[in-house]
Enzyme design. Structure first.
Site, PDB file in Angstrom:
ATOM      1  N   ASN A  10       0.965  -1.101  -0.005  1.00 31.27           N
ATOM      2  CA  ASN A  10       0.062  -0.046   0.039  1.00 31.27           C
ATOM      3  C   ASN A  10       1.075   1.157  -0.140  1.00 31.27           C
ATOM      4  O   ASN A  10       1.592   1.527   0.934  1.00 31.27           O
ATOM      5  CB  ASN A  10      -1.133   0.063   1.237  1.00 31.27           C
ATOM      6  CG  ASN A  10      -1.886   1.334   1.364  1.00 31.27           C
ATOM      7  OD1 ASN A  10      -1.975   1.896   0.460  1.00 31.27           O
ATOM      8  ND2 ASN A  10      -2.106   1.393   2.578  1.00 31.27           N
ATOM      9  N   LYS A  12       0.122   4.227  -0.410  1.00 28.33           N
ATOM     10  CA  LYS A  12      -0.722   5.404   0.037  1.00 28.33           C
ATOM     11  C   LYS A  12      -0.412   6.556  -0.805  1.00 28.33           C
ATOM     12  O   LYS A  12      -0.398   6.658  -1.943  1.00 28.33           O
ATOM     13  CB  LYS A  12      -0.231   5.739   1.614  1.00 28.33           C
ATOM     14  CG  LYS A  12      -0.313   4.450   2.334  1.00 28.33           C
ATOM     15  CD  LYS A  12       0.062   4.710   3.961  1.00 28.33           C
ATOM     16  CE  LYS A  12      -0.135   3.356   4.743  1.00 28.33           C
ATOM     17  NZ  LYS A  12       0.126   3.458   6.166  1.00 28.33           N
ATOM     18  N   HIS A  96      -9.721   1.234   5.007  1.00 26.78           N
ATOM     19  CA  HIS A  96      -8.334   1.522   5.794  1.00 26.78           C
ATOM     20  C   HIS A  96      -8.497   2.394   6.756  1.00 26.78           C
ATOM     21  O   HIS A  96      -9.194   3.388   6.995  1.00 26.78           O
ATOM     22  CB  HIS A  96      -6.998   1.769   4.883  1.00 26.78           C
ATOM     23  CG  HIS A  96      -5.896   1.916   5.416  1.00 26.78           C
ATOM     24  ND1 HIS A  96      -5.468   2.766   6.001  1.00 26.78           N
ATOM     25  CD2 HIS A  96      -4.875   1.050   5.300  1.00 26.78           C
ATOM     26  CE1 HIS A  96      -4.253   2.704   6.534  1.00 26.78           C
ATOM     27  NE2 HIS A  96      -3.751   1.350   6.006  1.00 26.78           N
ATOM     28  N   GLU A  98      -6.805   4.955   7.882  1.00 24.68           N
ATOM     29  CA  GLU A  98      -6.576   6.310   7.627  1.00 24.68           C
ATOM     30  C   GLU A  98      -7.937   6.879   6.971  1.00 24.68           C
ATOM     31  O   GLU A  98      -8.375   7.942   7.098  1.00 24.68           O
ATOM     32  CB  GLU A  98      -5.235   6.374   6.679  1.00 24.68           C
ATOM     33  CG  GLU A  98      -3.979   6.066   7.437  1.00 24.68           C
ATOM     34  CD  GLU A  98      -3.001   5.848   6.724  1.00 24.68           C
ATOM     35  OE1 GLU A  98      -1.793   5.394   7.086  1.00 24.68           O
ATOM     36  OE2 GLU A  98      -3.270   5.627   5.234  1.00 24.68           O
ATOM     37  N   GLU A 168      -5.180  -4.600  11.057  1.00 25.82           N
ATOM     38  CA  GLU A 168      -4.007  -3.534  11.026  1.00 25.82           C
ATOM     39  C   GLU A 168      -4.252  -2.726  12.335  1.00 25.82           C
ATOM     40  O   GLU A 168      -5.094  -1.708  12.388  1.00 25.82           O
ATOM     41  CB  GLU A 168      -4.027  -2.473   9.878  1.00 25.82           C
ATOM     42  CG  GLU A 168      -3.639  -2.968   8.701  1.00 25.82           C
ATOM     43  CD  GLU A 168      -3.310  -2.048   7.351  1.00 25.82           C
ATOM     44  OE1 GLU A 168      -2.239  -1.886   7.031  1.00 25.82           O
ATOM     45  OE2 GLU A 168      -4.063  -1.075   7.287  1.00 25.82           O
ATOM     46  N   GLY A 174       2.746   3.019  10.741  1.00 28.59           N
ATOM     47  CA  GLY A 174       3.467   3.857  10.541  1.00 28.59           C
ATOM     48  C   GLY A 174       4.259   4.482  11.859  1.00 28.59           C
ATOM     49  O   GLY A 174       5.137   5.666  11.795  1.00 28.59           O
ATOM     50  N   SER A 213       3.623  -1.464  10.536  1.00 27.19           N
ATOM     51  CA  SER A 213       4.881  -1.672  10.513  1.00 27.19           C
ATOM     52  C   SER A 213       5.825  -2.991  10.065  1.00 27.19           C
ATOM     53  O   SER A 213       6.673  -3.489  11.132  1.00 27.19           O
ATOM     54  CB  SER A 213       5.550  -1.187  11.967  1.00 27.19           C
ATOM     55  OG  SER A 213       5.166  -0.074  12.260  1.00 27.19           O
TER      56      SER A 213
END
Length: 255
Positions: A10, A12, A96, A98, A168, A174, A213
């Site tokens: 991904n 992003k 996701h 985010e 996730e 991140g 991560s």
């Protein structure tokens, strides 16, 4: 049956078209990727054609990072699933963290996007996961259960068999923090149980990936979990050598 292993990148909001081409040129030299693990690259919309052109006979699949639930219409800035299919996508990431946190996506809108993805013939990667506050409050299982059941609402067992789910933990995305193999396996087992409630054939078929991560030096330990089938990789997937090492770790994991 043996579940499909998947190594999904991904990107992003990273990489221009020229940077995407540079990545694909380098990554192509690490293949071909036709073994036990399916490799998927999900670039920004602007680079779908560039990445798609770089796939060739590598065995790598093209994916998108998001979609809209309507087939077409006055939705400035959005991209429909038919457009993704037309661009060569096989997979699409849906829900996701985010998107949920920054853009207000809910289990209801995630479900609508999943419906659109299925209708267009795309394989959806449904993302679920808890925040650090939710984990500290002991709500991990309830949060994940709500997101999985909300996302899959209305789908029959035969359809769910074609899905991919990615766990996730938001606190690991991140941040450099990563769930321990035991923590990851515990949540993956919860997801597997939810899938088994729809039938043993569903639990046996649906790949459940870990994201947060993921790196080359921790993928083997994570893959030791019996319910982990691969990774949805963010930062470490921006480098072709790093991502290739992770994909090989997924492919070669002893199960």
């Amino acid at each position: 049956m043996s579940r499909q292993r998947i190594a999904a990148a991904n990107w992003k909001m990273y990489k221009t078209r020229s940077q995407a081409k540079t990545f694909m040129d380098a990554f192509a030299k690490t293949g071909p990727w036709t073994g036990a693990a399916k490799v998927v690259v999900c670039p920004p919309f602007t680079s779908l054609d560039v990445v798609g052109a770089g796939l060739g006979a590598s065995g790598v699949a093209l994916g998108a990072q998001d979609c809209h639930w309507e087939t077409e219409g006055a939705f400035t800035g959005e991209v429909a699933t038919a457009m993704l299919k037309d661009a060569g996508c096989t997979y699409v990431i849906v829900g996701h963290s985010e998107r949920r946190k920054l853009f207000g996506e809910t289990d209801e809108t995630v479900n609508k996007k999943l419906q659109a993805a299925v209708k267009a013939g795309l394989i959806p990667i449904l993302c679920v996961g808890e925040t650090l506050q939710e984990r500290d409050a002991g709500k991990t299982e309830s949060v994940v259960r709500t997101q999985v059941t909300g996302g899959l609402a209305g789908f029959d067992a035969a359809t769910v068999k074609g899905f991919v789910i990615a766990y996730e933990p938001v606190w690991a995305i991140g941040t450099g923090k990563v769930a321990t193999p035991q923590q990851a396996q515990e949540v993956h087992a919860v997801i597997r149980k939810l899938l088994a409630d729809r039938g043993p054939e569903v639990a046996a078929a649906v790949p459940v990936l870990y994201g947060g991560s993921v790196k080359a030096d921790n993928i083997a330990a994570l893959m030791a979990g019996p319910d982990l089938d691969g990774g949805l990789v963010g930062g470490a997937a921006l480098d072709p050598v790093s991502f290739a090492a992770i994909a090989k770790g997924i492919q070669e994991a002893q199960r």
